[in-house]
Scaffold this active site. Structure first.
Site, PDB file in Angstrom:
ATOM      1  N   TYR A 122       0.827  -1.205   0.000  1.00 31.22           N
ATOM      2  CA  TYR A 122       0.000   0.000   0.000  1.00 31.22           C
ATOM      3  C   TYR A 122       0.866   1.261   0.000  1.00 31.22           C
ATOM      4  O   TYR A 122       0.925   1.991  -0.975  1.00 31.22           O
ATOM      5  CB  TYR A 122      -0.914   0.017   1.235  1.00 31.22           C
ATOM      6  N   GLU A 155      -8.630  -4.732   9.531  1.00 35.77           N
ATOM      7  CA  GLU A 155      -7.311  -4.620  10.148  1.00 35.77           C
ATOM      8  C   GLU A 155      -7.376  -4.553  11.661  1.00 35.77           C
ATOM      9  O   GLU A 155      -6.450  -4.951  12.350  1.00 35.77           O
ATOM     10  CB  GLU A 155      -6.593  -3.372   9.608  1.00 35.77           C
TER      11      GLU A 155
END
Length: 382
Positions: free
Chosen positions: A117, A234
């Site tokens: 990311y 997450e």
């Protein structure tokens, strides 16, 4: 809040504790350990679907497993990115072919993943990524750089957020690609040496790396939607396991304060009690969230709470040690590196807690805009 453990949960916890006591070995090679977990069915407990070599467990049983794992002294997990981030994302957005290809090896502990990311110019502002993926027949050619990539030096695969639409801006024109890491000459991994002396994070350079067209998750151009969905996975049950580790660190700091005599200072005693009380508060907040509060700001609130708490604990750890916390071992040599002790590592590593995983500023903005409904921050504001 209605969150409690039933007799079935207690039996599940006892099974987990017994298995871990019989098999956990902190010196075990991490890949071997992942396969051991997979063979016993302990990987994928939180997936909404079974049938990939995993077994599923209720939310309370997942909490029990996470807590017992944290207490057991078992090796640190190297498969959690695939198990807890990618797998639920594939269940939600992946094709049947993608699920059948990638979920069984994750459940077996046979394939490890990393997350592509962040970039040098796109960390907290993820929409600013520049890594490009160009369609070339039945594959994409990927060029660009990712940074702070955990476990990239061990991973077999990386899920990469890349720009597949030329000249697109912000969150438009992005795709979520599954990329094999074994591409010599096309992918280079460079460890980043931290203040602690360890290198858990990496820079990853893609120079024409290949990804197959059928390994785009959610469809071309839908990468932002998929990436944001993944971030929602997450923070959850793992937060409670994290707090078990925090409690062990706090206990060590308390013992250090007693041994050094710092506990006689009323200010130090007050700080220790505050750390204990805040940790208990974080646990109840996490249980409330898992119990179905439905608050869209809960993950950001949790991140703000634990990041600041852990950073203050690191400061307190070196404070109670005094001058001894600032020196190395007795046999230190200026020509050779040395191992930091646990308190020194805690202090140095926790400096990053308020930055990684979404900085405090980003979390406050999310709470302000998405929960409180305050006006959006002007673009370009300092």
């Amino acid at each position: 809040m209605d969150f409690g453990f039933s007799e079935e949960d207690d039996a599940f916890r006892a099974e987990a504790r017994s298995w871990l006591a019989a098999h956990a070995d902190a010196s075990c090679d991490k890949r071997t350990w992942e396969r051991t977990l997979g063979a016993a069915g302990w990987i994928g407990l939180g997936w909404p679907e079974a049938g990939y070599g995993n077994r599923t467990a209720t939310l309370t049983q997942q909490v029990a497993w996470a807590e017992e794992y944290a207490r057991s002294g078992a090796p640190g997990r190297s498969g959690h990115i695939g198990e807890n981030l990618l797998a639920p994302t594939l269940v939600a957005h992946g094709s049947d072919e993608q699920k059948q290809r990638f979920l069984p090896p994750i459940a077996a502990g046979a394939e490890l993943w990393c997350q592509g990311y962040s970039e040098p110019g796109a960390g907290s502002d993820l929409a600013g990524i520049r890594t490009a993926a160009v369609r070339d027949g039945h594959r994409y050619r990927i060029s660009g750089q990712k940074i702070w990539t955990s476990l990239a030096h061990e991973a077999d695969w990386c899920f990469v957020l890349a720009r597949t639409e030329p000249d697109s801006r912000r969150h438009h024109g992005l795709s979520f690609l599954l990329v094999p890491m074994d591409q010599p000459g096309r992918i280079e991994v460079r460890p980043i040496r931290q203040l602690t002396g360890t290198s858990d994070f990496n820079e990853v350079f893609f120079d024409g790396a290949h990804a197959r067209v059928e390994h785009v998750v959610g469809g071309e151009g839908q990468g932002w939607r998929v990436a944001m969905s993944l971030l929602g996975f997450e923070r959850g049950v793992s937060t409670l396991a994290q707090q078990i580790g925090f409690a062990e660190e706090l206990g060590r700091v308390v013992r250090g304060a007693v041994e050094s005599g710092a506990v006689a200072d009323p200010v130090v005693r007050s700080l220790l009690v505050r750390q204990w009380a805040e940790l208990r508060t974080m646990r109840w907040n996490a249980l409330r969230t898992l119990g179905g509060s439905g608050d869209p700001g809960s993950p950001s609130v949790a991140k703000l709470l634990w990041a600041g708490w852990h950073q203050r604990l690191g400061e307190l750890a070196v404070r109670v040690r005094g001058a001894a916390a600032s020196v190395g071992p007795a046999d230190w040599s200026p020509t050779a590196p040395y191992e930091l002790d646990a308190d020194q590592q805690l202090f140095l590593f926790s400096r990053a807690d308020t930055i990684y995983g979404g900085s405090d500023q980003v979390q406050r903005t999310i709470i302000a805009e998405r929960v409180l409904g305050l006006p959006r921050e002007p673009k370009g504001a300092v």
